[in-house]
Structures are given as C-alpha cells and as structure tokens.
Enzyme design. Structure first.
Site, PDB file in Angstrom:
ATOM      1  N   GLU A  33       0.853  -1.204   0.000  1.00 26.64           N
ATOM      2  CA  GLU A  33       0.000   0.000   0.000  1.00 26.64           C
ATOM      3  C   GLU A  33       0.883   1.247   0.000  1.00 26.64           C
ATOM      4  OE1 GLU A  33      -3.066  -0.209  -1.156  1.00 26.64           O
ATOM      5  OE2 GLU A  33      -3.669  -1.532   0.474  1.00 26.64           O
ATOM      6  N   THR A  35       2.845   2.107  -2.097  1.00 28.33           N
ATOM      7  CA  THR A  35       4.154   1.799  -2.679  1.00 28.33           C
ATOM      8  C   THR A  35       4.172   2.144  -4.165  1.00 28.33           C
ATOM      9  OG1 THR A  35       3.307  -0.431  -2.890  1.00 28.33           O
ATOM     10  CG2 THR A  35       4.864  -0.062  -1.125  1.00 28.33           C
ATOM     11  N   GLY A 123     -12.693   2.312  -0.929  1.00 28.63           N
ATOM     12  CA  GLY A 123     -11.284   1.969  -1.156  1.00 28.63           C
ATOM     13  C   GLY A 123     -11.126   0.828  -2.141  1.00 28.63           C
ATOM     14  N   SER A 125     -11.599   1.365  -5.427  1.00 29.96           N
ATOM     15  CA  SER A 125     -11.266   1.998  -6.711  1.00 29.96           C
ATOM     16  C   SER A 125     -12.417   2.082  -7.693  1.00 29.96           C
ATOM     17  CB  SER A 125     -10.092   1.277  -7.376  1.00 29.96           C
ATOM     18  OG  SER A 125      -8.999   1.323  -6.554  1.00 29.96           O
ATOM     19  N   SER A 126     -13.527   2.607  -7.227  1.00 30.64           N
ATOM     20  CA  SER A 126     -14.627   2.839  -8.158  1.00 30.64           C
ATOM     21  C   SER A 126     -14.193   3.848  -9.226  1.00 30.64           C
ATOM     22  CB  SER A 126     -15.853   3.358  -7.409  1.00 30.64           C
ATOM     23  OG  SER A 126     -15.480   4.375  -6.504  1.00 30.64           O
ATOM     24  N   SER A 127     -13.321   4.781  -8.865  1.00 32.02           N
ATOM     25  CA  SER A 127     -12.946   5.781  -9.873  1.00 32.02           C
ATOM     26  C   SER A 127     -12.071   5.163 -10.963  1.00 32.02           C
ATOM     27  CB  SER A 127     -12.284   6.996  -9.224  1.00 32.02           C
ATOM     28  OG  SER A 127     -11.221   6.606  -8.413  1.00 32.02           O
ATOM     29  N   ASP A 172      -4.390   1.076  -9.187  1.00 29.96           N
ATOM     30  CA  ASP A 172      -5.824   0.843  -9.355  1.00 29.96           C
ATOM     31  C   ASP A 172      -6.193   0.664 -10.831  1.00 29.96           C
ATOM     32  OD1 ASP A 172      -5.577   1.447  -6.715  1.00 29.96           O
ATOM     33  OD2 ASP A 172      -6.673   3.329  -6.799  1.00 29.96           O
TER      34      ASP A 172
END
Ligand code: GLA
Length: 387
Positions: A33, A35, A123, A125-127, A172
């Site tokens: 995370e 990273t 968290g 990653s819908s975007s 993502d």
C-alpha cells in the site's frame, strides 16, 4: 447489475438507439500500500464488482451526453470546454476523453449511460473502474482499439492527476485493466513488469469489512503523503550526487537514517513505512509460493500497524475492525487502499469465518450504531467489451 438494466436506461435517456456495452472492475490489494507512487511493488487483483457503461457516437463534433444511472443525474458538456463539467462523476468522462485524445484517438461527441456495483468510497477503486471502462469504450468506438492496455492505465492515472486532484499511482488502473479471474498480480511499479499469481488459498478466504466511513482522496492528505516521500528522496539524492534516486524504491534503510534529522519526524515515519512495505510484498510472494498463509497474514497485520501509526492513514473505525480480527484469530487483517476510511481486507480461515463476521457486526454496531458491510472477495476479469 446487468446489461439489460443499463441498456434500458440508455434507450430511455437518449434517442432510442443502442450502443456498445463495456465493463471494468474495482480492485482489492493483498499487500503493498502506498508503494506504487514510490516505485515499489503492489499485489492487487480485480474483483467481480465494477462499472458497466453503454456508449455510442452521437454524430456531433464534441458534445457528450452523459447519464449516471445510480445517481439519476444527467450532464451534457462539450469536450472543447476548457473547464469541463462540474459534477465529479462527469469529470472522469471528460478527463479520460481528453487523455485518450492526447493518445491520438479521434474522440468525437458520444452518449453514455453507466451504473456500478462497486461501492463508492470503500477503497475499492470505483474511480479507476470508471476511467478504465470509459477508456475501453472510447478506444473501441473511436480508436480502432489501437491504444495499448498500458496506455489506457496511464490515461486513467492522468485523469486523476489532471482533472480530479488526486496524485495517485498506477495500481488501481492497472488492476482494473489487466485483472484476470482467480489471479492476483504482482506488479513492479518501477519497471511495470508483472506476474499473474493464481490465488486459491486452500482453507482460507478473503473478506472485506467496509466501515462505511467515506474515503475521499481528492484534495486530501493523500497528496501530502506523496509529497513527504518525495521530500525524503530529495534529501537522500542531495547527499549522494553520484547515485540515481527517483523514488523511495531507490533508497536504502541506511540512507533514510542519514537524513532522519533533516527531513523531520513526520516525513521520516512515512518513508520508514514505505521501505518496510516494499520488503513485505516480496515476503508475501515467497510465503504464497510456499503456501504459508500464516506468514502472509503476519505481514498484513504489520502493514496495518504501519499504515495506522507511521503513515497515519487509518481511522478509529478501521483500527477497531483490525482489533476485532486479531481477537478472533483471523490470519491477516489490514486497512486496504488509500485509507482515511473504507475497508479492511481479511484473510480468514474458513472455520473462523462465521464467528468473526458475527462478532465484527455485533461489536461494530454496538460502538458505531451500524454494522460494517461485508464483501466476500471474488477475483474477476479486467476491462472488457460485453456486447
Ligand atoms: C489509492 C491510489 C493508488 C494507491 C493506493 C494506496 O488507491 O489510487 O494509486 O496509491 O491508494 O496503495
């Protein structure tokens, strides 16, 4: 969410024609995370939840007519408008269209309706799911699918940077574009080499507990974390003019210690987490190769601790969920994604699953007045055209 549902809205809200339908997933991340923007390793996988969009060229030069089905919100805008739309969801469409144009795709006006079942702000990653779904559609409709998968990943990331105010890494968008059912992926964010890792832990399962604390990265301390890391690299580079230091990936523990006093306690803690996390991803890969899930879990708890105490991206609710996991003998548990809310990811033995979930629901409810949401992880495929 199914094709017919999206299609019925597309027909109703536009001119009655149908278009093509595309889908892209959200993601989980087993470990690694914060990273990605530090040139390190990440270990994500796509999930079976995501965004589905129907799209069709509408014959105009640059008018986009967009309908967000879940929000029941319609926004029309022109690609030539330098400011673009204000609605945050529509900015993803505007941004990715302009980024695809930069890659040589002759994007013209189009109609689009989309819906999703990946929870927003959890968290997952819908975007990124939106960006890769829309990129996949524009590449197909206007670009003869000439844009490579990697360029679509980078276009999604550039959309976040240039139109949405989040200086994110590539994890993502990578997971959303390249995902493969049943597989996690270990990505080296510096070289962009990656490997598929079949993930079917015998006797264990992955489950997400969503605190429902909204995670919002835009204009948030996310960008500050990134700046702290860059600051440490700058100091290390200044001390070693002979070396090449682009990100924390290029820095050693000794070099970090050398600049400890000059970078300040906060930046030092941030960098310490990142260096530790880099090593943990590799340790998890080795443990997976040996089928040692207890070791994987141990690393997950260490990551949680670092994210909470050193990187400071956790919150009370997520720390509480992590404690409950520990007390229930869950193998591994940690906050997942950018932080500041959202989910914990838990590696739990099948025989403990029910007891853990029941206990987490009960105690979280007692303390916060609502239960956490529970998502069983199913690792699914990446971006694709459905019809
Ligand atoms: C968000 C960002 C990613 C990554 C994670 C933290 O999801 O979009 O690029 O930095 O946070 O690992």
């Amino acid at each position: 969410m199914d094709i017919e549902f999206v299609r019925s809205r597309f027909i109703k809200h536009f001119d009655g024609n149908t278009g093509n339908v595309y889908a892209s997933p959200g993601r989980i991340n087993l470990i690694g995370e914060h990273t990605d923007y530090n040139g390190g390793f990440v270990f994500p996988g796509a999930v079976d939840k995501g965004i589905m969009a129907e799209m069709r060229a509408n014959g105009t030069e640059d008018t986009v007519m967009a309908y967000a089905i879940d929000l029941k919100d319609r926004v029309d805008f022109k690609l030539s408008d330098p400011d673009g739309p204000r609605a945050s969801w529509a900015r993803y469409i505007y941004g990715i269209a302009l980024e695809m144009k930069k890659l040589g795709v002759p994007v013209k006006g189009f109609n689009i309706a989309f819906a999703g079942d990946v929870p927003l702000g959890a968290g997952m990653s819908s975007s990124a799911a939106m960006e890769s779904c829309f990129a996949c559609g524009l590449n197909d409709i206007f670009g003869e699918n000439k844009v490579s998968q990697w360029d679509m990943v980078l276009a999604g990331q550039a959309t976040e940077h240039n139109y949405c105010g989040v200086n994110c890494g590539i994890m993502d968008q990578f997971a959303s574009v390249f995902g493969k059912a049943g597989c996690l992926m270990r990505l080296d964010c510096r070289s962009r080499e990656f490997e598929y890792f079949p993930f079917k832990p015998d006797g264990y399962r992955l489950v997400l507990l969503d605190s429902v604390v909204k995670h919002q990265l835009a204009g948030s301390p996310y960008n500050d974390r990134r700046r702290s890391c860059e600051n440490v690299v700058k100091h290390i580079a200044a001390k070693h003019p002979e070396g090449k230091f682009e990100t924390l990936r290029d820095c050693t523990w000794e070099q970090l210690e050398e600049v400890k006093d000059e970078v300040g306690a906060e930046d030092y803690k941030r960098a310490k987490f990142v260096l530790g996390e880099k090593d943990r991803v590799l340790a998890v890969c080795d443990a997976l190769n040996e089928g040692d899930y207890e070791k994987v879990g141990e690393m997950m708890y260490k990551t949680h601790e670092g994210l909470s105490k050193d990187y400071e991206v956790s919150c009370e609710e997520l720390d509480f969920l992590n404690d409950i996991a520990k007390e229930n003998g869950v193998t591994g548990s940690r906050i997942m994604g950018g932080g500041f809310g959202g989910c914990t990811i838990n590696l739990v033995r099948n025989d403990l699953y029910k007891k853990f979930i029941d206990d987490a629901k009960k105690r979280f409810n007692e303390k916060y007045g609502h239960e956490p949401k529970v998502y069983d992880v199913v690792i699914g495929d990446g971006s694709r055209k459905l019809c």
